[in-house]
Design a protein around this motif. Structure first.
Motif, short mmCIF file in Angstrom:
data_model
loop_
_atom_site.label_atom_id
_atom_site.label_comp_id
_atom_site.label_asym_id
_atom_site.label_seq_id
_atom_site.Cartn_x
_atom_site.Cartn_y
_atom_site.Cartn_z
N GLN A 107 0.82 -1.21 0.00
CA GLN A 107 0.00 0.00 0.00
C GLN A 107 0.86 1.26 0.00
O GLN A 107 2.08 1.20 -0.07
N LYS A 108 0.17 2.41 0.07
CA LYS A 108 0.86 3.70 0.02
C LYS A 108 1.61 3.99 1.31
O LYS A 108 1.31 3.43 2.37
N VAL A 109 2.56 4.89 1.22
CA VAL A 109 3.20 5.44 2.41
C VAL A 109 2.23 6.43 3.03
O VAL A 109 1.80 7.39 2.37
N GLU A 110 1.89 6.21 4.31
CA GLU A 110 0.87 7.03 4.97
C GLU A 110 1.50 7.87 6.08
O GLU A 110 2.26 7.35 6.91
N PHE A 111 1.14 9.12 6.14
CA PHE A 111 1.61 10.02 7.19
C PHE A 111 0.94 9.67 8.51
O PHE A 111 -0.27 9.43 8.57
N LEU A 112 1.71 9.64 9.58
CA LEU A 112 1.16 9.43 10.91
C LEU A 112 1.18 10.71 11.73
O LEU A 112 0.16 11.17 12.23
N VAL A 113 2.39 11.30 11.86
CA VAL A 113 2.53 12.41 12.79
C VAL A 113 3.78 13.23 12.44
O VAL A 113 4.75 12.70 11.91
N SER A 114 3.70 14.51 12.72
CA SER A 114 4.88 15.37 12.64
C SER A 114 5.11 16.02 14.00
O SER A 114 4.16 16.25 14.77
N PHE A 115 6.36 16.35 14.27
CA PHE A 115 6.77 16.79 15.62
C PHE A 115 7.77 17.92 15.46
O PHE A 115 8.74 17.82 14.71
N TYR A 116 7.52 19.01 16.17
CA TYR A 116 8.40 20.18 16.09
C TYR A 116 8.40 20.89 17.41
O TYR A 116 7.33 21.04 18.04
N ASN A 117 9.54 21.33 17.85
CA ASN A 117 9.64 22.11 19.08
C ASN A 117 9.03 21.36 20.27
O ASN A 117 8.29 21.93 21.08
N SER B 188 0.53 -4.12 11.76
CA SER B 188 1.65 -4.72 11.03
C SER B 188 1.95 -3.88 9.80
O SER B 188 1.08 -3.67 8.94
N ALA B 189 3.17 -3.39 9.70
CA ALA B 189 3.55 -2.48 8.62
C ALA B 189 5.02 -2.14 8.74
O ALA B 189 5.68 -2.49 9.73
N MET B 190 5.52 -1.44 7.73
CA MET B 190 6.84 -0.79 7.84
C MET B 190 6.59 0.61 8.40
O MET B 190 5.69 1.32 7.93
N TYR B 191 7.39 0.99 9.35
CA TYR B 191 7.29 2.32 9.93
C TYR B 191 8.56 3.09 9.58
O TYR B 191 9.67 2.64 9.87
N PHE B 192 8.37 4.24 8.98
CA PHE B 192 9.50 5.06 8.55
C PHE B 192 9.54 6.34 9.38
O PHE B 192 8.53 7.02 9.54
N CYS B 193 10.72 6.65 9.84
CA CYS B 193 10.98 7.93 10.49
C CYS B 193 11.63 8.85 9.47
O CYS B 193 12.36 8.39 8.58
N ALA B 194 11.36 10.13 9.58
CA ALA B 194 11.98 11.11 8.68
C ALA B 194 12.31 12.37 9.46
O ALA B 194 11.68 12.66 10.50
N SER B 195 13.29 13.11 8.98
CA SER B 195 13.60 14.39 9.61
C SER B 195 13.87 15.43 8.53
O SER B 195 14.17 15.10 7.38
N TYR B 196 13.75 16.70 8.94
CA TYR B 196 13.83 17.81 7.99
C TYR B 196 14.47 19.00 8.69
O TYR B 196 14.14 19.31 9.84
#
Lengths: 115, 112
Positions: free
Chosen positions: A41-51, A87-95
């Motif tokens: 399936q598609k890559v789905e956004f879960l959450v973003s975190f700042y400050n 059950s899925a792949m979980y990807f972390c990302a940073s910017y």
């Protein structure tokens, strides 16, 4: 080349158990994200975190999910009581805000298997 | 979130150029056009992004239509390693760290 690292690469757990997925973002980055991808399936956004707080979350990110940046380097995703559908792949990302490339750097992912 | 439309799949021969199209007719003035790709069993990887002008980097070129309602990612010489899912994504006001929203993308197959 800087990279986002994720651990574990694969975790198998029983339904109802708590799981913590860990990420080490790139050191000077300010924004952090979790995404998931169910097989095929598609890559789905879960959450973003700042400050040190959640800046945006999706409908998927319900009360069973939480995120934390406990020590200024790690960024964790906790699932309190796992379900089969987690059950899925979980990807972390940073910017890096203001970065010239506008690039989100993704980790290699953590595969979660819930039995 | 502004939407993009991409072909489900494309095929290319090795060492030939590949043009991956993307339509984004509802793009707004503050939307940046981003391309990412996902190699098998890996996380998404940044390819290129642009706002109005065409862009080149070591991986690819991005050609943006004058009205910005479409764009084309150009891989100048496809290799087997370029076989991946390519995502065209509109990202508003990226200076605020807004999320990327992934669609289904285009599956690129490269034949030797």
């Amino acid at each position: 080349e800087p990279e986002v690292t994720q651990t574990p690469s694969h975790q198998v757990t029983q339904m109802g158990q708590e799981v913590i997925l860990r990420c080490v973002p790139i050191s000077n980055h300010l924004y952090f994200y979790w995404y998931r991808q169910i097989l095929g399936q598609k890559v789905e956004f879960l959450v973003s975190f700042y400050n040190n707080e959640i800046s945006e979350k999706s409908e998927i990110f319900d009360d069973q999910f939480s995120v934390e940046r406990p020590d200024g380097s790690n960024f964790t995703l906790k699932i309190r009581s796992t379900k089969l559908e987690d059950s899925a792949m979980y990807f972390c990302a940073s910017y890096a805000r203001g970065g010239n490339t506008g690039e989100l750097f993704f980790g290699e992912g953590s595969r979660l298997t819930v039995l | 979130d502004a939407k993009t439309t991409q072909p489900n799949s494309m095929e290319s021969n090795e060492e030939e150029p590949v043009h991956l199209p993307c339509n984004h007719s509802t793009i707004s003035g503050t939307d940046y056009i981003h391309w990412y790709r996902q190699l098998p069993s890996q996380g998404p990887e940044y390819v290129i992004h642009g706002l109005t002008s065409n862009v080149n980097n070591r991986m690819a070129s991005l050609a943006i239509a004058e009205d910005r309602k479409s764009s084309t990612l150009i891989l100048h010489r496809a290799t087997l390693r370029d076989a991946a899912v390519y995502y065209c994504i509109l990202r508003p006001r990226m200076e605020y760290g807004n999320k990327l929203v992934f669609g289904a993308g285009t599956i690129l197959r490269v034949k030797s």
